[in-house]
Design a protein around this motif. Structure first.
Motif, short mmCIF file in Angstrom:
data_model
loop_
_atom_site.label_atom_id
_atom_site.label_comp_id
_atom_site.label_asym_id
_atom_site.label_seq_id
_atom_site.Cartn_x
_atom_site.Cartn_y
_atom_site.Cartn_z
N UNK A 21 7.70 61.57 -96.71
CA UNK A 21 8.49 61.96 -97.53
C UNK A 21 10.06 61.89 -96.77
N UNK A 22 9.58 62.57 -95.60
CA UNK A 22 11.25 62.97 -94.79
C UNK A 22 10.96 61.84 -94.46
N UNK A 23 10.77 60.51 -94.47
CA UNK A 23 11.27 59.74 -93.67
C UNK A 23 11.99 58.74 -94.92
N UNK A 24 11.31 59.02 -95.88
CA UNK A 24 12.07 58.50 -97.10
C UNK A 24 13.34 58.92 -97.89
N UNK A 35 15.83 52.94 -106.23
CA UNK A 35 15.22 53.52 -106.62
C UNK A 35 13.97 53.28 -106.57
N UNK A 36 13.64 54.23 -105.52
CA UNK A 36 11.96 54.39 -105.74
C UNK A 36 10.96 54.90 -106.62
N UNK A 37 10.48 54.13 -106.80
CA UNK A 37 9.70 54.40 -108.25
C UNK A 37 8.19 53.95 -107.94
N UNK A 95 2.19 50.37 -100.15
CA UNK A 95 3.08 51.35 -100.52
C UNK A 95 4.75 50.95 -99.45
N UNK A 96 5.29 51.93 -99.51
CA UNK A 96 6.29 51.65 -98.45
C UNK A 96 6.33 51.77 -96.96
#
Ligand SMILES: C[C@H](O)[C@H](O)[C@H]1CNC2=NC(N)=NC(=O)C2=N1
Length: 114
Positions: A21-24, A35-37, A95-96
């Motif tokens: 989440x921090x990297x994102x 937009x991350x979805x 995932x990403x």
């Protein structure tokens, strides 16, 4: 760190780490139009590009396809009249990965250079 669009995708296997989440939060600052979805439980990056007609939309789609083949990393592409929706995620990790941010930045560069 060099800009995202200057980097190359690395081989991404099923045990590669998803971005945290921090990297994102940091990476998304470099591609602010994306937009991350979450879709079907998988985090993805999406951007809609607008065009004047279908011909321009399909020309852009093909350029993104060529880049994807060069990178060995492939997006979802929905081409419509005047509009292309591009979605990046890493199938192998559901995932990403950093690769998705690199390819999103390269997609933006293709659009800017049209
Ligand atoms: C064997 C081949 O390199 C893999 O299937 C690649 C191809 N393109 C890919 N593209 C994307 N977006 N995610 C992947 O996991 C992926 N895997």
């Amino acid at each position: 760190m060099s800009s995202l669009s200057e980097q190359k995708c690395e081989a991404c296997h099923g045990n590669a780490p998803k971005v945290s989440d921090a990297e994102l939060a940091e990476l998304i600052k470099m591609i602010p139009d994306w937009v991350p979805e979450v879709r079907d439980g998988i985090m993805q990056l999406e951007r809609v590009y607008k065009f004047k007609n279908f011909k321009q939309a399909i020309a852009f789609t093909n350029k993104v396809g060529d880049m994807a083949e060069d990178e060995g990393h492939h997006p979802g592409l929905l081409t419509e009249w005047g509009k292309v929706t591009v979605t990046w995620w890493s199938h192998s990790i559901k995932g990403l990965h950093k690769n998705d941010f690199i390819c999103a930045a390269k997609t933006d560069e293709i659009f800017v250079a049209l």
